[in-house]
Scaffold this motif. Structure first.
Motif, PDB file in Angstrom:
ATOM      1  N   LYS A  67       2.364  -2.314  -2.085  1.00 20.91           N
ATOM      2  CA  LYS A  67       2.053  -1.435  -3.219  1.00 20.91           C
ATOM      3  C   LYS A  67       2.168   0.022  -2.772  1.00 20.91           C
ATOM      4  N   PRO A  68       2.702   0.902  -3.624  1.00 19.10           N
ATOM      5  CA  PRO A  68       2.842   2.317  -3.251  1.00 19.10           C
ATOM      6  C   PRO A  68       1.480   2.971  -3.058  1.00 19.10           C
ATOM      7  N   PHE A  69       1.455   3.954  -2.182  1.00 24.01           N
ATOM      8  CA  PHE A  69       0.213   4.673  -1.896  1.00 24.01           C
ATOM      9  C   PHE A  69       0.076   5.848  -2.864  1.00 24.01           C
ATOM     10  N   LEU A  70      -0.507   5.549  -4.044  1.00 25.87           N
ATOM     11  CA  LEU A  70      -0.848   6.581  -5.018  1.00 25.87           C
ATOM     12  C   LEU A  70      -2.218   7.124  -4.622  1.00 25.87           C
ATOM     13  N   VAL A  71      -2.248   8.257  -3.963  1.00 24.88           N
ATOM     14  CA  VAL A  71      -3.460   8.740  -3.294  1.00 24.88           C
ATOM     15  C   VAL A  71      -4.663   8.811  -4.231  1.00 24.88           C
ATOM     16  N   GLY A  72      -4.520   9.514  -5.356  1.00 24.71           N
ATOM     17  CA  GLY A  72      -5.637   9.642  -6.283  1.00 24.71           C
ATOM     18  C   GLY A  72      -6.053   8.311  -6.878  1.00 24.71           C
ATOM     19  N   GLY A  73      -5.073   7.519  -7.280  1.00 24.07           N
ATOM     20  CA  GLY A  73      -5.368   6.230  -7.895  1.00 24.07           C
ATOM     21  C   GLY A  73      -6.053   5.277  -6.941  1.00 24.07           C
ATOM     22  N   VAL A  74      -5.569   5.223  -5.706  1.00 24.93           N
ATOM     23  CA  VAL A  74      -6.135   4.306  -4.718  1.00 24.93           C
ATOM     24  C   VAL A  74      -7.558   4.713  -4.335  1.00 24.93           C
ATOM     25  N   ILE A  75      -7.780   6.006  -4.114  1.00 24.88           N
ATOM     26  CA  ILE A  75      -9.107   6.460  -3.686  1.00 24.88           C
ATOM     27  C   ILE A  75     -10.109   6.401  -4.833  1.00 24.88           C
ATOM     28  N   LEU A  76      -9.776   7.053  -5.964  1.00 29.56           N
ATOM     29  CA  LEU A  76     -10.709   7.045  -7.102  1.00 29.56           C
ATOM     30  C   LEU A  76     -10.842   5.640  -7.675  1.00 29.56           C
ATOM     31  N   GLY A  77      -9.712   4.943  -7.809  1.00 34.58           N
ATOM     32  CA  GLY A  77      -9.754   3.586  -8.324  1.00 34.58           C
ATOM     33  C   GLY A  77     -10.563   2.667  -7.434  1.00 34.58           C
ATOM     34  N   GLY A  78     -10.437   2.847  -6.111  1.00 34.55           N
ATOM     35  CA  GLY A  78     -11.208   2.041  -5.177  1.00 34.55           C
ATOM     36  C   GLY A  78     -12.697   2.257  -5.340  1.00 34.55           C
ATOM     37  N   TRP A 118      -7.567  -2.611 -21.862  1.00 33.51           N
ATOM     38  CA  TRP A 118      -7.046  -1.942 -23.053  1.00 33.51           C
ATOM     39  C   TRP A 118      -7.205  -0.431 -22.942  1.00 33.51           C
ATOM     40  N   PHE A 119      -8.389   0.010 -22.477  1.00 32.49           N
ATOM     41  CA  PHE A 119      -8.664   1.438 -22.381  1.00 32.49           C
ATOM     42  C   PHE A 119      -7.744   2.103 -21.361  1.00 32.49           C
ATOM     43  N   PHE A 120      -7.408   1.377 -20.293  1.00 30.97           N
ATOM     44  CA  PHE A 120      -6.486   1.947 -19.307  1.00 30.97           C
ATOM     45  C   PHE A 120      -5.100   2.131 -19.917  1.00 30.97           C
ATOM     46  N   THR A 121      -4.667   1.165 -20.703  1.00 30.88           N
ATOM     47  CA  THR A 121      -3.349   1.262 -21.339  1.00 30.88           C
ATOM     48  C   THR A 121      -3.250   2.508 -22.207  1.00 30.88           C
ATOM     49  N   PHE A 285     -15.888  -3.683 -17.404  1.00 29.67           N
ATOM     50  CA  PHE A 285     -15.066  -2.569 -17.893  1.00 29.67           C
ATOM     51  C   PHE A 285     -14.664  -1.661 -16.729  1.00 29.67           C
ATOM     52  N   ILE A 286     -15.657  -1.247 -15.941  1.00 29.12           N
ATOM     53  CA  ILE A 286     -15.424  -0.336 -14.818  1.00 29.12           C
ATOM     54  C   ILE A 286     -14.553  -0.997 -13.751  1.00 29.12           C
ATOM     55  N   LEU A 287     -14.836  -2.263 -13.472  1.00 26.94           N
ATOM     56  CA  LEU A 287     -14.099  -3.014 -12.455  1.00 26.94           C
ATOM     57  C   LEU A 287     -12.599  -3.005 -12.729  1.00 26.94           C
ATOM     58  N   ILE A 288     -12.222  -3.375 -13.950  1.00 26.29           N
ATOM     59  CA  ILE A 288     -10.795  -3.478 -14.283  1.00 26.29           C
ATOM     60  C   ILE A 288     -10.150  -2.104 -14.411  1.00 26.29           C
ATOM     61  N   TYR A 289     -10.879  -1.132 -14.953  1.00 21.52           N
ATOM     62  CA  TYR A 289     -10.298   0.207 -15.067  1.00 21.52           C
ATOM     63  C   TYR A 289      -9.982   0.757 -13.673  1.00 21.52           C
ATOM     64  N   GLY A 290     -10.917   0.576 -12.734  1.00 22.48           N
ATOM     65  CA  GLY A 290     -10.683   1.034 -11.374  1.00 22.48           C
ATOM     66  C   GLY A 290      -9.526   0.303 -10.719  1.00 22.48           C
ATOM     67  N   ALA A 291      -9.457  -1.013 -10.941  1.00 20.21           N
ATOM     68  CA  ALA A 291      -8.375  -1.814 -10.355  1.00 20.21           C
ATOM     69  C   ALA A 291      -7.017  -1.349 -10.850  1.00 20.21           C
ATOM     70  N   ARG A 292      -6.914  -1.046 -12.139  1.00 18.31           N
ATOM     71  CA  ARG A 292      -5.627  -0.628 -12.677  1.00 18.31           C
ATOM     72  C   ARG A 292      -5.255   0.791 -12.234  1.00 18.31           C
ATOM     73  N   PHE A 316      -7.547   1.434  -0.067  1.00 17.53           N
ATOM     74  CA  PHE A 316      -8.256   0.915  -1.228  1.00 17.53           C
ATOM     75  C   PHE A 316      -9.455   0.080  -0.791  1.00 17.53           C
ATOM     76  N   GLY A 317      -9.262  -0.790   0.181  1.00 18.72           N
ATOM     77  CA  GLY A 317     -10.346  -1.644   0.657  1.00 18.72           C
ATOM     78  C   GLY A 317     -11.512  -0.837   1.188  1.00 18.72           C
ATOM     79  N   ALA A 318     -11.204   0.238   1.923  1.00 16.60           N
ATOM     80  CA  ALA A 318     -12.261   1.082   2.483  1.00 16.60           C
ATOM     81  C   ALA A 318     -13.069   1.765   1.388  1.00 16.60           C
ATOM     82  N   PHE A 319     -12.385   2.313   0.373  1.00  9.56           N
ATOM     83  CA  PHE A 319     -13.095   3.027  -0.692  1.00  9.56           C
ATOM     84  C   PHE A 319     -13.778   2.060  -1.660  1.00  9.56           C
ATOM     85  N   ALA A 320     -13.205   0.866  -1.836  1.00  4.80           N
ATOM     86  CA  ALA A 320     -13.873  -0.140  -2.663  1.00  4.80           C
ATOM     87  C   ALA A 320     -15.184  -0.563  -2.002  1.00  4.80           C
TER      88      ALA A 320
END
Length: 339
Positions: A67-78, A118-121, A285-292, A316-320
């Motif tokens: 998976k690509p390293f999307l810095v903001g997505g991986v850290i905040l999402g994690g 749905w909210f992420f979409t 809700f939070i779980l899936i939004y963060g995952a996406r 991602f694993g570290a921040f999760a």
């Protein structure tokens, strides 16, 4: 092919259920550092799985799916994913197994997850700037200076993780080794899914939720749905197999039971059912939004990505884990109730 995916999902669910890695008390127990079963199983799965997958790839039987390293997505999402995991007490994949076992809070969490998907979409176009920058698909095999260096570092990586799992086990002072067998099983099922003649992809779970929500609500005319259409279909069938594992095995073992509040929840939060319903929905809700945001979850990032020694998945694993522990420290810090 659909039957193969269903069977693979059933085996996945059976492995989780065997070691009770899908249970609310076990996952929430990790959030308060009382139960390390999940951490030990993941460490073994990633360590052993890294060896298996790279052997397959070296033989031409599989390919990398980093998976690509999307810095903001991986850290905040994690961080967001870990928080949702602590509140809900399930992961996107374990939800399906626990739903099959009769855990009503898992069903509520699933509904919350669908709303999160749905909210992420609908919000993705407005938050794309947060998810970057995209540093690409970085993994050990892309940065190792030679094959010898790669093999050496991979073996060291695997040894550290397996050693960590046994260190945690010694710290817990428990004799049960189901976590070890489950970790090996998760590594093998991932390796099977990676094979080109089986599925030629990593295991995943969280894409199911926006895919299903968008199908139900008719949100198909957007770029994100087109991107997740194929993996979403695959993961939906896969989780269907995991659900059947939870249902069938619990019925055979006479352990099926409709439960809303589990022991750890009652211990910290009391008996009010409405509170468990509210937090289960919000957690899902939070779980899936963060995952996406991160582009994956425990299955797709931590397990499958970790086995590929992908930078995005390790971060991602570290921040999760950080989000899980910080939220667990806050959420379960109140005075304990008598059970």
């Amino acid at each position: 092919m659909m039957l193969v995916i269903l069977v693979l999902g059933f085996i996945f669910g059976a492995i989780l259920q065997y070691a009770k890695l899908n249970r609310y008390d076990v996952i929430s127990g990790l959030a308060i550092l009382e139960d390390f079963s999940v951490a030990k199983a993941i460490a073994v799965a990633v360590g052993f799985g890294a060896l298996l997958i790279n052997i397959e790839i070296s033989l031409g039987l599989a390919a990398y799916h980093v998976k690509p390293f999307l810095v903001g997505g991986v850290i905040l999402g994690g961080l967001i994913f870990g928080a949702g995991m602590a509140l809900l007490g399930y992961c996107p994949g374990t939800l399906a197994v626990s739903m099959g076992e009769g855990s009503l809070d898992a069903w509520v969490g699933m509904v919350g997850g669908l709303f999160g998907g749905w909210f992420f979409t609908v919000t993705l176009p407005g938050i794309k700037w947060i998810l970057g920058p995209n540093l690409g698909k970085i993994a050990l095999h892309t940065i190792a200076t030679s094959s010898v260096v790669f093999i050496l570092l991979m073996v060291v990586f695997a040894a550290i993780l397996v050693g960590l799992s046994f260190w945690l086990h010694k710290k817990e002072q428990k004799s049960d080794l189901k976590w070890l067998y489950a970790g090996v099983g998760l590594a093998i099922i991932n390796a099977l899914v990676f094979l080109s003649f089986v599925a030629n992809r990593p295991i995943g779970a969280s894409t199911t939720y926006p895919y299903l929500a968008d199908v139900v609500l008719g949100l198909k005319n957007n770029a994100y749905f087109e991107k997740i259409r194929q993996p979403g279909q695959w993961e939906l069938i896969f989780l269907g197999g995991a659900f059947l594992a939870g249902l069938i095995i619990s019925l055979i073992k006479k352990e099926f039971k409709l439960v809303l509040q589990h022991a750890l929840w009652k211990r910290f939060k009391g008996d009010a059912p409405q509170m468990r319903i509210i937090w289960s929905f919000l957690g899902g809700f939070i779980l899936i939004y963060g995952a996406r945001m991160a582009g994956g979850c425990t299955s797709g990032h931590i397990l499958s990505g970790g086995m590929q020694i992908a930078v995005s998945s390790l971060v991602f694993g570290a921040f999760a884990l950080l989000g899980l522990l910080l939220t667990g420290r806050w959420f379960y810090a109140k005075k304990e109730h008598s059970v």
